[in-house]
Design a protein around this motif. Sequence first.
Motif, PDB file in Angstrom:
ATOM      1  N   SER A 179      -9.624  29.721  -2.232  1.00  0.00           N
ATOM      2  CA  SER A 179     -10.525  28.769  -2.490  1.00  0.00           C
ATOM      3  C   SER A 179     -11.202  28.271  -1.215  1.00  0.00           C
ATOM      4  N   ARG A 180     -10.418  28.396  -0.003  1.00  0.00           N
ATOM      5  CA  ARG A 180     -10.999  27.827   1.213  1.00  0.00           C
ATOM      6  C   ARG A 180     -12.208  28.827   1.551  1.00  0.00           C
ATOM      7  N   ARG A 213     -21.220  26.768  -6.618  1.00  0.00           N
ATOM      8  CA  ARG A 213     -21.316  28.173  -6.144  1.00  0.00           C
ATOM      9  C   ARG A 213     -19.841  28.895  -5.858  1.00  0.00           C
ATOM     10  N   ALA A 214     -19.193  27.947  -5.314  1.00  0.00           N
ATOM     11  CA  ALA A 214     -17.676  28.668  -5.084  1.00  0.00           C
ATOM     12  C   ALA A 214     -16.755  28.922  -6.120  1.00  0.00           C
ATOM     13  N   GLY A 215     -17.375  28.135  -7.276  1.00  0.00           N
ATOM     14  CA  GLY A 215     -16.310  28.480  -8.458  1.00  0.00           C
ATOM     15  C   GLY A 215     -15.180  27.502  -8.276  1.00  0.00           C
ATOM     16  N   VAL A 216     -15.286  26.296  -7.679  1.00  0.00           N
ATOM     17  CA  VAL A 216     -14.060  25.487  -7.273  1.00  0.00           C
ATOM     18  C   VAL A 216     -14.253  24.274  -7.835  1.00  0.00           C
ATOM     19  N   GLY A 217     -13.289  23.575  -8.237  1.00  0.00           N
ATOM     20  CA  GLY A 217     -13.509  22.021  -8.755  1.00  0.00           C
ATOM     21  C   GLY A 217     -13.714  21.062  -7.475  1.00  0.00           C
ATOM     22  N   LYS A 218     -14.642  20.262  -7.779  1.00  0.00           N
ATOM     23  CA  LYS A 218     -14.922  19.296  -6.657  1.00  0.00           C
ATOM     24  C   LYS A 218     -13.817  18.505  -5.765  1.00  0.00           C
ATOM     25  N   GLN A 219     -12.691  18.263  -6.550  1.00  0.00           N
ATOM     26  CA  GLN A 219     -11.500  17.718  -6.270  1.00  0.00           C
ATOM     27  C   GLN A 219     -11.107  18.616  -4.950  1.00  0.00           C
ATOM     28  N   THR A 220     -11.125  19.898  -5.062  1.00  0.00           N
ATOM     29  CA  THR A 220     -10.402  20.883  -4.088  1.00  0.00           C
ATOM     30  C   THR A 220     -11.252  20.537  -3.023  1.00  0.00           C
ATOM     31  N   ILE A 221     -12.503  20.248  -2.830  1.00  0.00           N
ATOM     32  CA  ILE A 221     -13.057  20.096  -1.484  1.00  0.00           C
ATOM     33  C   ILE A 221     -12.839  18.824  -0.947  1.00  0.00           C
ATOM     34  N   ALA A 281     -17.873  30.086   2.297  1.00  0.00           N
ATOM     35  CA  ALA A 281     -18.893  30.975   2.250  1.00  0.00           C
ATOM     36  C   ALA A 281     -20.243  30.305   1.382  1.00  0.00           C
ATOM     37  N   ALA A 282     -19.935  29.434   0.415  1.00  0.00           N
ATOM     38  CA  ALA A 282     -20.792  28.956  -0.467  1.00  0.00           C
ATOM     39  C   ALA A 282     -21.624  27.968   0.439  1.00  0.00           C
ATOM     40  N   ALA A 283     -20.838  27.105   1.082  1.00  0.00           N
ATOM     41  CA  ALA A 283     -21.411  26.274   2.331  1.00  0.00           C
ATOM     42  C   ALA A 283     -22.744  26.939   3.189  1.00  0.00           C
ATOM     43  N   ARG A 284     -22.330  27.821   3.625  1.00  0.00           N
ATOM     44  CA  ARG A 284     -22.946  28.762   4.493  1.00  0.00           C
ATOM     45  C   ARG A 284     -24.215  29.065   4.015  1.00  0.00           C
ATOM     46  N   GLU A 285     -24.037  29.821   2.821  1.00  0.00           N
ATOM     47  CA  GLU A 285     -25.277  30.468   2.163  1.00  0.00           C
ATOM     48  C   GLU A 285     -26.179  29.100   1.675  1.00  0.00           C
ATOM     49  N   LEU A 286     -25.561  28.159   1.210  1.00  0.00           N
ATOM     50  CA  LEU A 286     -26.548  26.989   0.605  1.00  0.00           C
ATOM     51  C   LEU A 286     -27.250  26.338   1.880  1.00  0.00           C
ATOM     52  N   MET A 338       0.664  -1.264  -0.086  1.00  0.00           N
ATOM     53  CA  MET A 338       0.062  -0.012   0.154  1.00  0.00           C
ATOM     54  C   MET A 338       0.664   1.362   0.087  1.00  0.00           C
ATOM     55  N   PRO A 339       0.550   2.222  -0.945  1.00  0.00           N
ATOM     56  CA  PRO A 339       1.387   3.455  -0.993  1.00  0.00           C
ATOM     57  C   PRO A 339       1.004   4.268   0.214  1.00  0.00           C
ATOM     58  N   PRO A 340       1.716   5.261   0.681  1.00  0.00           N
ATOM     59  CA  PRO A 340       1.660   5.900   1.853  1.00  0.00           C
ATOM     60  C   PRO A 340       0.545   6.907   1.814  1.00  0.00           C
ATOM     61  N   ALA A 341      -0.614   6.798   0.944  1.00  0.00           N
ATOM     62  CA  ALA A 341      -1.735   7.581   0.850  1.00  0.00           C
ATOM     63  C   ALA A 341      -1.432   9.069   0.910  1.00  0.00           C
ATOM     64  N   ARG A 342      -0.900   9.450  -0.260  1.00  0.00           N
ATOM     65  CA  ARG A 342      -0.422  10.943  -0.579  1.00  0.00           C
ATOM     66  C   ARG A 342      -1.480  11.835   0.088  1.00  0.00           C
ATOM     67  N   LYS A 343      -0.866  12.683   0.866  1.00  0.00           N
ATOM     68  CA  LYS A 343      -1.621  13.715   1.600  1.00  0.00           C
ATOM     69  C   LYS A 343      -1.113  14.935   0.947  1.00  0.00           C
ATOM     70  N   PRO A 344      -2.348  15.817   0.883  1.00  0.00           N
ATOM     71  CA  PRO A 344      -2.017  17.278   0.180  1.00  0.00           C
ATOM     72  C   PRO A 344      -1.100  18.116   1.016  1.00  0.00           C
ATOM     73  N   ASP A 345      -0.352  19.009   0.687  1.00  0.00           N
ATOM     74  CA  ASP A 345       0.568  19.888   1.299  1.00  0.00           C
ATOM     75  C   ASP A 345      -0.079  20.974   1.620  1.00  0.00           C
ATOM     76  N   PRO A 346      -0.360  21.179   2.869  1.00  0.00           N
ATOM     77  CA  PRO A 346      -1.071  22.374   3.312  1.00  0.00           C
ATOM     78  C   PRO A 346      -0.541  23.738   2.912  1.00  0.00           C
ATOM     79  N   GLY A 347       0.925  23.784   2.838  1.00  0.00           N
ATOM     80  CA  GLY A 347       1.432  24.913   2.206  1.00  0.00           C
ATOM     81  C   GLY A 347       1.074  25.354   1.199  1.00  0.00           C
ATOM     82  N   ARG A 348       0.633  24.667   0.446  1.00  0.00           N
ATOM     83  CA  ARG A 348       0.050  25.013  -1.011  1.00  0.00           C
ATOM     84  C   ARG A 348      -1.350  25.238  -1.438  1.00  0.00           C
ATOM     85  N   ARG A 349      -1.924  25.233  -0.137  1.00  0.00           N
ATOM     86  CA  ARG A 349      -3.420  25.500   0.074  1.00  0.00           C
ATOM     87  C   ARG A 349      -3.808  26.852  -0.623  1.00  0.00           C
ATOM     88  N   SER A 350      -4.924  26.912  -1.390  1.00  0.00           N
ATOM     89  CA  SER A 350      -5.587  28.192  -1.701  1.00  0.00           C
ATOM     90  C   SER A 350      -6.425  28.945  -0.690  1.00  0.00           C
TER      91      SER A 350
END
Lengths: 199, 199, 199, 199
Positions: free
Chosen positions: D16-17, D44-52, D22-27, D1-13
Motif C-alpha cells: 500500500s505504501r 488511484r492507489a487502490g487503497v482506502g482513505k483511512q490507510t493514507i 506512486a499515485a501521488a507522484r503521478e497525480l 483522554m485516551p493515549p491516542a492509539r498509534k498504528p503499529d508500523p510492524g503491520r504496515r503494508s
Amino acid sequence: MPPARKPDPGRRSERSRQAVLAAARELVAEVGYTKVTIEAIAARAGVGKQTIYRWWPSKGAVVFDSFLALSQEADDDAMALPDTGDLEADLKTVMRATVAEFADPAFEAPIRALNTEIITDPGLAAQYREKLAAPVDAVKKERLRSAQRAGQLAADADLDLVLEVLYAPLYQRWLHRSGPLTPEYADALVEVTLRAFAP
Amino acid sequence: MPPARKPDPGRRSERSRQAVLAAARELVAEVGYTKVTIEAIAARAGVGKQTIYRWWPSKGAVVFDSFLALSQEADDDAMALPDTGDLEADLKTVMRATVAEFADPAFEAPIRALNTEIITDPGLAAQYREKLAAPVDAVKKERLRSAQRAGQLAADADLDLVLEVLYAPLYQRWLHRSGPLTPEYADALVEVTLRAFAP
Amino acid sequence: MPPARKPDPGRRSERSRQAVLAAARELVAEVGYTKVTIEAIAARAGVGKQTIYRWWPSKGAVVFDSFLALSQEADDDAMALPDTGDLEADLKTVMRATVAEFADPAFEAPIRALNTEIITDPGLAAQYREKLAAPVDAVKKERLRSAQRAGQLAADADLDLVLEVLYAPLYQRWLHRSGPLTPEYADALVEVTLRAFAP
Amino acid sequence: MPPARKPDPGRRSERSRQAVLAAARELVAEVGYTKVTIEAIAARAGVGKQTIYRWWPSKGAVVFDSFLALSQEADDDAMALPDTGDLEADLKTVMRATVAEFADPAFEAPIRALNTEIITDPGLAAQYREKLAAPVDAVKKERLRSAQRAGQLAADADLDLVLEVLYAPLYQRWLHRSGPLTPEYADALVEVTLRAFAP
DNA sequence: TACTAACCGAGACGGTACGTCTGGTCTTGAG
DNA sequence: CTCAAGACCAGACGTACCGTCTCGGTTAGTA
C-alpha cells in the motif's frame, strides 16, 4: 472449489461467546440499538471482530441471541400462569402485569430494538416466533384450553386468534405510542376478548 | 452558543424538494430502507447533500416525508368507505382489501421501512399518527358511528378500541409474519369484533 | 450572445472594497493563509460572497490586493534609503533592518502566504514584481548607481544581479528556515557582495 | 483522554505504501499539486482513505514522501560532482546543468509544489533540509573543500554562505520568474561567487 | 420626481473534498 | 485451529467551501 470452510463449533470459546452476548446486551441498553456497532461489541467484550463475524451473520443476530440468552434464564422462573378457575380474573392479572412491564423504561430500548430487527429480517422473525414467542404462547394457550374445558370460552375458538385479539392491540399501542397503557385498558381488552369468544 | 442558523423556508426550492422525495421513494422500493443512503438520494435527485441536510434532520425523516407526500395524493381519491347499511359486509370488504394490499410486494418494503423508523423515533411516530393514521381512522370511525346510529354496534363502544381490535391482529401478523393473511382471516376478524361490540 | 456583462467600476462600493481587504488582512494574520476562505472573508467584511467574486478572480488575488494596499500606505513613509556616502555602512543599515523585519512574527504569516501564491500563480507573480518589488528595487538601484558614480562599485556591474546576490541568500534562508538571520549574517552578505562587485 | 492509539508500523503494508507514493507522484505531474486530493490518491492507489490518514498527517506529507522516495533512487546514480581541478569550469558545468534542469517543464510542477508546502509547514521544511538538501549540499561542500586545498577558494570561506551566494539568486529567479535562466546567467553567478570568495 | 439599471447583503443551490467512522475481510503472532 | 489484535479496502457519514444563482433592498444616474 474447497467446501467453504465452516467454523468448527466444537472449538468455540464459550468464554468469548458469553462476553459478546453480555457486551451486546449492555450496549443496547446504554446507547440504543441503532448506535451499537460490531466494533464496539468486540471492543467491550475484549474479543476480535473476526470472532463475532465467524459465529454470527449480522449485528441483529448477535443482539437477538443476547435476548434469547436472557429469556432462557427467565424461563426457569416465571413460566407459569395463574389458574384460579376464574378466567377473566386471571387474564386481567396477566394483562395488567404485561402493561406494567411495557411501562418499565429498562425494557423499552431492547424490545423496540428487537422489533426493529424482526420487522426487517425474516430469518430473525422466524427465530423469534420459534424461540421466544412460541413457548410463551404455549403456556397461555394451555390456560385457555383449561377455560374451554370449564365452559368459560367457546370450545371451538381459534386460540391463536384469541391471543391476537387479546395482545395485538396492546402491543400496537405500545409500539406506535398511540395511546396510554393503563390497567383499565388491560381490563377492557380482557372483557372485549371474552365477549368475542364467549361460549 | 450562536443562535443555530436556520434556513429560510421562503427561499426553499420546491423543485429540489420534489426531486428528493421522489428519489427517496424509488430507492426504498429498489434496495430496501436500510440500504438507502443520503448520498444515493442526493445523487438520484440531482441535488447537493447539503440541500437534504438543510431541510431534513435524518434519513428517516426524508423517507417519512416521501410517504406522506404519496398518501396525500391518495387522499384525494380513495378517502371514502362503503356504507351500504350492512356493517359486517362493508367491513369485510374493507378488511379483505387491506389484506390484499398487504400482500402486494410493492407495498412491503416501504411500509416495513416506515414501521422501523416509527418504532425507533418518537417524533416520527407522532407525525405518523397525526398526518397518516388520524385522517384514515377518522373516516373509519365515521362509518362506525353510522353503524351505531343504525343499532349495529353498541352505542357506548370506544371506537378507538374497536379499530384496534379490528386492525391490530392483522397488522401484527403481517409485521411478524406470524401467520397467513387470507380473506378468511379478514372475515374472522370482522366477525369477532362485531361480536365483541354487539349492541 | 450578450457581451459578457462586466461590472461597472464606477458603481463599485468603496466601503465594501475596504471592508474586504481589511477582513482578508486580519484573517491571514489570525488563521494563516491556507485556512482563510472566501466565505469567511465575506462574513467578516459583512459583504455578500458575490461582491467578492465580482471584483476579484481568486482568494489569492484578494489577499494580494490587501497586501498591496498595505504597502502603498507604507510607500509614503519609508521610501527612502540612506545615502551617507559610505555604501557599505548604508547597506549594512538596510540589511540589518531587513533581518529585523523578517524576525517580526507579525510579518511572518502574511509574507509566507504571499510567497505561496506567487510561486503557484504566474499572474500574481507578475503583479508582485511590477507593483511591489519593482518600486522597492528602483530605490535600491538608485543608491547603487550613486555608489558607482562614487567609485565604490564596479561601473559595469549588473545592478539586478547585485541585488540578487545581496538579498536572495537572506530571502532563501528565511523561506526555508535553513539558518539563523542575525545582524552578523546581514553584514557578511554586504561584505561578500561588495567584494564580488568591487570596482 | 485516551493515549491516542498509534498504528503499529510492524503491520504496515509495504504494498500500500508504494502504491500511495506512486499515485501521488503521478497525480502531481498530471493535474498539479493544488488539484491533487487525498481521495484521488487513494482511488488511484487502490487503497482506502483511512490507510493514507493512518500513516500520513497531510497531503503535503504524502507528496513530500513521494519526492523523497524518488530522490533516494536518484542518489545511487548522480551523487558525484566533477572535479577536474579547475573549480570555475566545474562549477559552471554544474550550474548550467541546474539551469537546464529548472527549465524542464516536467520538473516545474512538482518542485513548485514542494516549495509551496515547505514555505508553509515548518515540519516539512525540516525534513526537506535534512533528507533532501543536506546530502546534496554535503557533496557540493566536498568539492569546495577540495578547491580550498588547491588554493582556488579562500581557506576561511564559510561554505554554507558560498553555496547560498551561488544558488539562492538562481533559485529566487526561478521561483519568482523574475528573470531569464540562461547559461550566461549561470556563468555570471559562478564568476561573481569566485570573486567574492577569492583567496 | 419617477424610472431603471446596477450594485449590494444574504443565502440557497449543485457540487467536491474533507477527515472520521463502520462494515466486513485478511494477516500476524500467541496459545 | 482458534483467538485477540488490528491493518486493510470500501464507502457513507455529516461538515465546510466552492463558485453560481436568485432574491429583495438600496442607490446612483437618466428621463
